[in-house]
Design a protein around this motif. Sequence first.
Motif, short mmCIF file in Angstrom:
data_model
loop_
_atom_site.label_atom_id
_atom_site.label_comp_id
_atom_site.label_asym_id
_atom_site.label_seq_id
_atom_site.Cartn_x
_atom_site.Cartn_y
_atom_site.Cartn_z
N MET A 186 -9.51 17.90 -0.34
CA MET A 186 -8.17 17.46 -0.78
C MET A 186 -7.80 16.08 -0.22
O MET A 186 -6.67 15.83 0.17
N CYS A 187 -8.77 15.17 -0.21
CA CYS A 187 -8.50 13.83 0.33
C CYS A 187 -7.67 12.96 -0.63
O CYS A 187 -7.11 11.95 -0.20
N PHE A 188 -7.60 13.35 -1.89
CA PHE A 188 -6.91 12.50 -2.86
C PHE A 188 -5.77 13.20 -3.59
O PHE A 188 -4.83 12.55 -4.03
N GLY A 189 -5.87 14.50 -3.72
CA GLY A 189 -4.82 15.25 -4.39
C GLY A 189 -4.97 16.72 -4.11
O GLY A 189 -6.07 17.21 -3.80
N ASP A 190 -3.86 17.44 -4.18
CA ASP A 190 -3.82 18.86 -3.87
C ASP A 190 -3.06 19.56 -5.00
O ASP A 190 -2.01 19.08 -5.44
N PRO A 191 -3.56 20.71 -5.51
CA PRO A 191 -2.89 21.35 -6.64
C PRO A 191 -1.49 21.86 -6.32
O PRO A 191 -0.69 22.06 -7.23
N TRP A 192 -1.20 22.07 -5.04
CA TRP A 192 0.12 22.54 -4.65
C TRP A 192 1.02 21.40 -4.18
O TRP A 192 2.22 21.41 -4.40
N GLU A 193 0.43 20.41 -3.52
CA GLU A 193 1.22 19.36 -2.89
C GLU A 193 1.22 18.03 -3.65
O GLU A 193 2.01 17.14 -3.33
N GLY A 194 0.35 17.90 -4.65
CA GLY A 194 0.28 16.64 -5.39
C GLY A 194 -0.53 15.59 -4.65
O GLY A 194 -1.48 15.91 -3.93
N ALA A 195 -0.14 14.33 -4.83
CA ALA A 195 -0.87 13.23 -4.19
C ALA A 195 -0.82 13.36 -2.67
O ALA A 195 0.21 13.72 -2.10
N VAL A 196 -1.94 13.06 -2.03
CA VAL A 196 -2.04 13.21 -0.57
C VAL A 196 -1.92 11.84 0.08
O VAL A 196 -2.69 10.93 -0.23
N PRO A 197 -0.96 11.65 0.98
CA PRO A 197 -0.80 10.35 1.64
C PRO A 197 -2.07 9.93 2.38
O PRO A 197 -2.70 10.75 3.07
N VAL A 198 -2.43 8.68 2.23
CA VAL A 198 -3.65 8.16 2.86
C VAL A 198 -3.62 8.37 4.37
O VAL A 198 -4.63 8.76 4.98
N GLY A 199 -2.48 8.14 4.99
CA GLY A 199 -2.39 8.29 6.44
C GLY A 199 -2.67 9.70 6.91
O GLY A 199 -3.19 9.91 8.01
N GLN A 200 -2.32 10.66 6.08
CA GLN A 200 -2.57 12.07 6.41
C GLN A 200 -4.08 12.34 6.46
O GLN A 200 -4.57 13.04 7.35
N VAL A 201 -4.80 11.77 5.52
CA VAL A 201 -6.26 11.93 5.48
C VAL A 201 -6.90 11.23 6.68
O VAL A 201 -7.79 11.78 7.34
N VAL A 202 -6.44 10.05 6.98
CA VAL A 202 -6.99 9.28 8.10
C VAL A 202 -6.83 10.06 9.41
O VAL A 202 -7.77 10.11 10.23
N ARG A 203 -5.68 10.69 9.61
CA ARG A 203 -5.44 11.45 10.85
C ARG A 203 -6.47 12.56 11.02
O ARG A 203 -7.05 12.73 12.11
N VAL A 204 -6.72 13.32 9.96
CA VAL A 204 -7.67 14.44 10.08
C VAL A 204 -9.10 13.93 10.23
O VAL A 204 -9.89 14.48 10.99
N CYS A 205 -9.42 12.83 9.54
CA CYS A 205 -10.75 12.23 9.70
C CYS A 205 -11.00 11.83 11.15
O CYS A 205 -12.08 12.11 11.72
N THR A 264 -10.42 1.58 2.91
CA THR A 264 -9.86 0.45 3.66
C THR A 264 -9.04 0.95 4.84
O THR A 264 -9.15 0.44 5.96
N ALA A 265 -8.21 1.97 4.60
CA ALA A 265 -7.38 2.52 5.68
C ALA A 265 -8.23 3.14 6.77
O ALA A 265 -7.91 3.02 7.97
N LEU A 266 -9.31 3.80 6.39
CA LEU A 266 -10.20 4.40 7.39
C LEU A 266 -10.86 3.31 8.23
O LEU A 266 -10.97 3.44 9.45
N ASN A 267 -11.31 2.25 7.60
CA ASN A 267 -11.90 1.12 8.33
C ASN A 267 -10.90 0.54 9.31
O ASN A 267 -11.23 0.25 10.48
N GLU A 268 -9.68 0.35 8.86
CA GLU A 268 -8.64 -0.23 9.72
C GLU A 268 -8.29 0.69 10.88
O GLU A 268 -7.84 0.22 11.93
N ALA A 269 -8.52 1.99 10.70
CA ALA A 269 -8.26 2.96 11.77
C ALA A 269 -9.46 3.15 12.69
O ALA A 269 -9.44 4.01 13.57
N GLY A 270 -10.50 2.36 12.48
CA GLY A 270 -11.66 2.41 13.37
C GLY A 270 -12.73 3.39 12.97
O GLY A 270 -13.63 3.70 13.76
#
Length: 316
Positions: free
Chosen positions: A158-177, A207-213
């Motif tokens: 669910m890195c890009f979209g979720d059937p219950w929550e819709g679009a997934v914020p990029v920052g949310q994915v970066v945190r879990v990564c 890009t956001a993942l790269n910027e987060a190291g």
Amino acid sequence: MTHAALPMVVPDPALPSRVRIHEVGPRDGLQNEKAVVPTEVKAEFIHRLADAGLTTVEATSFVRPEWVPQLADAEQLMPQLADLKEGGVRLPVLVPNRRGLDRALALGAREIAVFGSATESFAKANLNRTVDESLAMFEPVVASAREAGLAVRGYLSMCFGDPWEGAVPVGQVVRVCRSLLEMGCDELSLGDTIGVATPGHVAALLTALNEAGVPTGRLAVHFHDTYGQALANTLAALRHGVTTVDASAGGLGGCPYAKSATGNLATEDLVWMLHGLGISTGVDLGRLTATSVWMAGRLGRPSPSRTVRALSHQEP
């Protein structure tokens, strides 16, 4: 089936020269079949995939049999793959918890994967835990695997979209990564579980993942083709330096916990594109196509892969 046609090769110097395909058909593909495929057929499928040149083939999953009965034969399957392991083929397996890790270790597994979620809704549906609770569950599993000398992959759905929550914020994915890397995962596979990603979204997340190291070299991508975007999204990832791509022979697979998820990116479709771009994969497209035609026959239906259909004259 006639000999496989080959695409005209027009290299793009902006792209990687080689891509490693992480084949997921025997695990992610077959776990979504209604029928239980016999162990001997699974073993032959994996041997055929390796013979076609795939060097990483995800073999099975050590989950509780009642959760995924299609993969309940892991203990019977793995010994039938010993020759491949000795020959250097990577055979990662999915483990959900410490019990799964113990089962995998007992059978000599050298690589494991854990399966997390970027969203609370899917974590609840798939793992019956919150995102943070699932990360806490994985931490000792990853630590023990690393202590045993195993390589560890972290799947993030669910890195890009979720059937219950819709679009997934990029920052949310970066945190879990970042959490998965910090606990010791060697590689992260970014999953577009319901297939809603588009190339711009892929570029923004990378890009956001790269910027987060987060180093691009530790990332893989896993696209579903629900809206026909899997190859376009893969190309966007390649332009950002990603060199590991998940795919499923014949386009097998989906997700049993997300009803809108359709099949994975077909390995043959991916190989056709990569070879046309002059990117080396080590895969023999003719042998791979023949393997997917063979498996389609065992499953009793044609392959959804466009390349398989084109090269084998298989009707949709």
